[in-house]
Scaffold this active site. Structure first.
Site, PDB file in Angstrom:
ATOM      1  N   GLY A  79      28.366  10.747  23.590  1.00 13.26           N
ATOM      2  CA  GLY A  79      27.193   9.981  23.982  1.00 13.26           C
ATOM      3  C   GLY A  79      26.232  10.836  24.807  1.00 13.26           C
ATOM      4  N   LEU A  80      25.550  10.194  25.741  1.00 13.97           N
ATOM      5  CA  LEU A  80      24.564  10.861  26.609  1.00 13.97           C
ATOM      6  C   LEU A  80      23.492  11.586  25.792  1.00 13.97           C
ATOM      7  CD1 LEU A  80      26.909  12.293  29.410  1.00 13.97           C
ATOM      8  CD2 LEU A  80      25.464  10.268  29.545  1.00 13.97           C
ATOM      9  N   CYS A  81      23.049  10.932  24.726  1.00 13.08           N
ATOM     10  CA  CYS A  81      21.979  11.529  23.911  1.00 13.08           C
ATOM     11  C   CYS A  81      20.921  10.473  23.589  1.00 13.08           C
ATOM     12  CB  CYS A  81      22.541  12.162  22.642  1.00 13.08           C
ATOM     13  SG  CYS A  81      23.705  11.142  21.725  1.00 13.08           S
ATOM     14  N   GLY A  82      20.593   9.684  24.621  1.00 15.94           N
ATOM     15  CA  GLY A  82      19.540   8.688  24.454  1.00 15.94           C
ATOM     16  C   GLY A  82      19.925   7.609  23.458  1.00 15.94           C
ATOM     17  N   SER A 239      17.874  14.937  20.871  1.00 17.87           N
ATOM     18  CA  SER A 239      17.904  13.688  21.640  1.00 17.87           C
ATOM     19  C   SER A 239      18.579  13.895  22.991  1.00 17.87           C
ATOM     20  CB  SER A 239      18.647  12.594  20.869  1.00 17.87           C
ATOM     21  OG  SER A 239      17.994  12.293  19.665  1.00 17.87           O
TER      22      SER A 239
END
Length: 256
Positions: A79-82, A239
């Site tokens: 995760g942590l990609c908007g 992203s």
């Protein structure tokens, strides 16, 4: 002071993640740009060659009756990609229920998630999973694309499904990615570009044109999988870079 200290630590993490993502992004962007001409050239060869063959019969090209469908969804492992994963999975779910709703209701639709986020999403919601491929983006290689290709071809030849579509994020620019759906199998008819006539040259082929097309069709599909993985990976890094940059800016504002 405690709060300032914790925010400073967070800022260091987001800044480091942004730098790592930017390095990975540059490499991924180069790979995408390098893969596109090769994929385009194979398509051009097949587009020019197939019309010259009379009564060419190949299982990968045959438009058979569609009784079962497999949807391949390419997301990220992390995760942590908007909104990269959220938007993709939302679109994929919408395609499954709106476009192929009848197949889903009759349990004639299976999902092949690629990436841990895609697997977690569909496994938790009890979708019928044909196979899965996770942690492929840690060290993405052409062999990963080959393994995925073999898995899909095996199911298609065994007639476990009659149509395969791929849903993934296509890389446009750092701030622009587009979720697309491509038909993978059966291979769509090779048509000339709009306004162009298919040029059929009088070549002599060695080996025969049938042998060349038979050899190129699996390679064309393998290249398509590889390009989809590269496009998705480049979009993910772009992203993440944008998201971590915004997080670092927010941390600075909080510190002030």
């Amino acid at each position: 002071r405690d709060r300032i200290g914790s925010i400073k630590n967070t800022e260091k993490i987001t800044k480091a993640m942004k730098m790592i993502a930017s390095v990975k992004f540059r490499k991924a962007q180069q790979n995408v740009i390098a893969a596109r001409p090769y994929a385009r050239k194979i398509s051009d060869i097949l587009r020019n060659l197939i019309p010259t063959i009379e009564s060419f019969d190949n299982e990968l090209l045959q438009q058979r009756e569609i009784k079962k469908i497999c949807v391949v969804v390419i997301a990220a492992d992390r995760g942590l990609c908007g909104s990269f994963n959220t938007n993709l999975l939302k679109t994929a779910t919408s395609i499954i229920h709106d476009k192929y709703g009848d197949f889903y209701k009759s349990h004639d639709l299976t999902v092949f998630p690629i990436g841990k986020k895609a697997y977690d999403h569909f496994a938790k919601r009890n979708y019928d999973l044909y196979a899965r491929s996770i942690n492929v983006f840690d060290r993405l290689t052409f062999r990963d694309a080959q393994n995925i290709f073999k898995e899909i071809i095996k199911g298609y030849i065994e007639k476990r499904f009659d149509k395969v579509v791929i849903v993934y994020n296509e890389f446009k620019s750092v701030v622009n990615t587009q979720t697309v759906e491509d038909q993978f199998l059966p291979i769509p008819p090779f048509e000339a570009a709009t306004g162009e006539k298919t040029k059929v040259s009088n070549y002599i082929f060695e080996p025969s044109s049938v042998d060349i097309v038979t050899h190129l069709l699996p390679r064309h599909l393998n290249t398509q999988i590889w390009r989809s993985l590269l496009e998705s990976f480049a979009s993910e890094q772009a992203s993440r870079m944008t998201a971590m940059d915004a997080a670092t800016t927010n941390a600075n504002d909080l510190l002030n």
